[in-house]
Design an enzyme around this catalytic site. Structure first.
Site, PDB file in Angstrom:
ATOM      1  N   ASP A  84       0.849  -1.194   0.000  1.00 36.60           N
ATOM      2  CA  ASP A  84       0.000   0.000   0.000  1.00 36.60           C
ATOM      3  C   ASP A  84       0.885   1.246   0.000  1.00 36.60           C
ATOM      4  O   ASP A  84       2.071   1.174   0.322  1.00 36.60           O
ATOM      5  CB  ASP A  84      -0.921   0.025   1.232  1.00 36.60           C
ATOM      6  CG  ASP A  84      -0.153   0.154   2.543  1.00 36.60           C
ATOM      7  OD1 ASP A  84       0.831  -0.595   2.731  1.00 36.60           O
ATOM      8  OD2 ASP A  84      -0.505   1.006   3.370  1.00 36.60           O
ATOM      9  N   GLU A 179       0.290  -0.875   5.733  1.00 32.63           N
ATOM     10  CA  GLU A 179       1.372  -0.432   6.604  1.00 32.63           C
ATOM     11  C   GLU A 179       1.237   1.060   6.875  1.00 32.63           C
ATOM     12  O   GLU A 179       1.447   1.532   7.983  1.00 32.63           O
ATOM     13  CB  GLU A 179       2.730  -0.727   5.944  1.00 32.63           C
ATOM     14  CG  GLU A 179       3.937  -0.516   6.865  1.00 32.63           C
ATOM     15  CD  GLU A 179       4.512   0.895   6.837  1.00 32.63           C
ATOM     16  OE1 GLU A 179       5.379   1.193   7.667  1.00 32.63           O
ATOM     17  OE2 GLU A 179       4.097   1.712   6.002  1.00 32.63           O
TER      18      GLU A 179
HETATM   19 ZN   LIG Z   1       7.104   1.819   3.923  1.00 28.60          ZN
END
Ligand SMILES: [Zn+2]
Length: 413
Positions: A84, A179
């Site tokens: 992501d 993340e």
């Molecule tokens: Zn990263």
């Protein structure tokens, strides 16, 4: 001919796909576009020849295995990155390639030159003389954070499969979502992943090796005032906004992000709202040292207690939530995972850059789930915005490091 044929083409293919995560979402992964991307990864990982490729249901991570080609009992290595991207425009990403950069010119990102990469502003550019740089067109981020890590891990696996003369144990690959919104690693499934030690390949410039992070907590302060007409306020009014200012003033004045560096911790007021009736303060509390971290939380609560005592009622309510801990606590019990990485860097003539991170990594959470997971460089610079760029040569070196770690782990088993 590039050493890793598919490294850069795969990277360019992935960055063009929008994988921005959604901080408002409560689903796993946070948006359907991350599921679609993960499904594409499954296809690509299978095409490389990896086995047991699947999407882990609990975490939405894509897991894959590179089988061992040795009979030795080698520690199972894991390599992890996230696909992501951060909270910045990621629609129509249009990577630009600057071949053989001279290390001093100003690079125009958009045609008009409104946005530029200027060594006077970004001095790290000087480290890239002779490199091929991949930049944005000024409108979006690039997504080298962390699709460079994704492409490097895949290129390393592909290389090892094509070079059976390099002996290695079983290698586990984990590519995950979310993340950037801080939730991806919360659901990480250590048992299904099956590695003994692991690395996130999610760091910045060449040589970075990180195994020390902050201990982190979020702290919310809710203040209740007594609102009466100012004309008749004497001895009656309790102004919630004034209490909020008193609260903040009672914290150590110099323990703030703008006054601290290295291993110095802080209290950071990141949001405040208030009127006479109520006020709300939002903080993060950070420290590398666990004991000082605990002391900081106690001091924070102590300020509230003190004010409550002063007013004779519970006007100040504090809620503190731990977010993650310094992975060093876990890793220093067995430094093998750090030593392997350090020795791999040195074997490749890359100077290890080891500093305490003033933040956390996915590895800060995963390490406390029982899988020691320091962070390796992936190559990106100026992450999370339009000035992001990455060097092809650094990406190749990151791939070299992954392969070298696998090689050393086998030799030492
Ligand atoms: Zn990263």
């Amino acid at each position: 001919m590039a050493k890793y044929d598919n490294l850069i083409p795969r990277f360019l293919k992935y960055v063009k796909i929008n994988t921005r995560s959604d901080p408002q979402s409560t689903t796993i992964p946070s948006t359907p576009r991350l599921t679609a991307f993960a499904e594409g990864l499954v296809t690509d990982l299978q095409a490389i020849g990896l086995t047991d490729v699947h999407i882990n249901a609990q975490s939405a991570y894509v897991f894959a295995t590179l089988p061992a080609n040795t009979d030795k009992a080698v520690k199972k290595l894991g390599f992890i990155s996230h696909f992501d991207t951060a909270d910045f425009n990621s629609e129509h990403i249009n990577p630009q390639i600057v071949e053989n950069y001279d290390g001093q010119s100003v690079i125009k990102l958009d045609e008009a030159g409104k946005y530029t990469l200027d060594p006077a502003v970004f001095p790290n550019l000087k480290n890239y003389a002779g490199h091929t740089l991949i930049t944005t067109d000024g409108q979006t981020l690039l997504g080298a954070d962390d699709k460079s890590g994704v492409a490097e891990i895949m290129a390393a696996a592909e290389y090892l499969l094509a070079h059976p003369e390099i002996n290695h144990g079983e290698i586990k690959i984990g590519l995950g979502p979310d993340e950037e919104i801080g939730t991806g690693a919360d659901h990480f499934d250590v048992a299904d992943f099956g590695a003994d030690i692991a690395y996130t390949v999610d760091g910045g410039p060449l040589g970075q090796l990180e195994y020390e992070t902050f201990n982190a907590a979020d702290a919310q302060v809710e203040i209740t005032g007594t609102n009466v007409h100012p004309a008749e306020a004497k001895g009656v009014m309790v102004n919630a906004s004034q209490v909020a200012m008193d609260f903040h003033a009672a914290l150590p004045e110099h323990d703030r992000p703008e006054y601290t560096e290295g291993r110095e911790g802080f209290f950071h007021l990141y949001s405040m709202t208030g009127d006479v009736d109520t006020a709300h303060l939002s903080y993060i509390i950070r420290d590398h040292d666990r004991q000082i971290f605990e002391d900081r939380k106690q001091l924070f609560q102590g300020v509230a207690d003190q004010l409550n005592q002063q007013y004779g009622s519970k006007r100040v309510q504090v809620t503190i939530k731990d977010q993650y801990y310094n992975m060093r606590e876990v890793i220093e019990k067995d430094m093998t995972v750090v030593d392997l990485a350090k020795d791999a860097l040195e074997a490749l003539n890359i100077k290890p850059l080891i500093f305490p991170v003033r933040g956390g990594t996915d590895g800060s959470k995963i390490s406390f789930m029982g899988l020691p997971t320091p962070n390796l460089f992936a190559g990106g610079e100026n992450m999370h915005g339009r000035f992001e760029y990455v060097s092809e040569q650094t990406m190749e070196q990151a791939t070299d490091v992954i392969i070298k770690i696998a090689e050393l782990a086998e030799q030492r088993a």
